[in-house]
Write an enzyme that holds these catalytic residues in place. Structure first.
Site, short mmCIF file in Angstrom:
data_model
loop_
_atom_site.label_atom_id
_atom_site.label_comp_id
_atom_site.label_asym_id
_atom_site.label_seq_id
_atom_site.Cartn_x
_atom_site.Cartn_y
_atom_site.Cartn_z
CB ALA A 80 -0.94 -0.01 1.20
CB ALA A 83 -0.19 1.46 -4.10
CD GLU A 84 -0.96 7.36 0.54
OE1 GLU A 84 -1.14 8.53 0.92
OE2 GLU A 84 -1.48 6.38 1.08
CB THR A 85 5.37 5.92 -2.87
OG1 THR A 85 5.46 5.79 -1.44
CG2 THR A 85 6.60 6.62 -3.40
CB SER A 88 1.75 10.74 -3.70
OG SER A 88 0.71 10.29 -2.85
#
Length: 161
Positions: A80, A83-85, A88
């Site tokens: 996760a 994925a967020e990195t 963003s």
């Protein structure tokens, strides 16, 4: 706007995070946006390395080793975070220095255990608006099997002068 990461010799060491950004494969075009904080300590801890950087596609690798949960497989939180990195950074590229992304939704489905080697995350846009972006991130293992699928929505906040 793609960078093959062949050499960063031309990049200035005057940037406070020059070594970190170079180590993690961030192209010089993104350095001004990361002047205050670099890629962050979590990217360093997870050992995430960017391999492709454009509005249409951002990708990175992350080792399974060092990012495992109690039974020795890839931690879902690490997936996760990857994925967020990616989402963003992709939203920041779309914001083009005029807006900062703020995550408002992240969901991830884990399909298969990551057991060894590297996982690769590939982030592509679903929607690129003036105030909202949505990206899909596919995380796969060294054999090309899908480990996880994520979707992130970021709100773009205008940078105040």
């Amino acid at each position: 706007m793609s960078d093959n990461y062949t050499s960063h010799a031309e990049q200035s060491s005057a940037h406070p995070f020059a070594a970190q950004l170079t180590t993690h494969g961030v192209p010089a075009t993104m350095w001004p946006a990361l002047h205050g904080h670099g890629v962050g300590t979590l990217v360093e801890k997870l050992d995430i390395h960017f391999t492709e950087f454009s509005v249409e596609r951002v990708s990175a690798t992350m080792p399974v080793a060092g990012n495992t949960q109690v039974v020795g497989i890839l931690h879902g939180g690490a997936s996760a975070a990857l994925a967020e990195t990616l989402g963003s950074m992709a939203a920041a590229l779309h914001g083009a220095g005029k807006a900062n992304p703020v995550g408002v939704d992240l969901n991830i489905t884990h399909h298969k255990a990551g057991r060894a080697g590297l996982v690769t995350g590939v982030c592509t846009p679903i929607h690129l608006g003036r105030r909202i972006t949505t990206h899909e991130i596919i995380i796969s293992n060294d054999e090309g099997h899908r480990v996880a699928t994520a979707r992130i929505t970021n709100m773009l906040l205008p940078i105040e002068s």
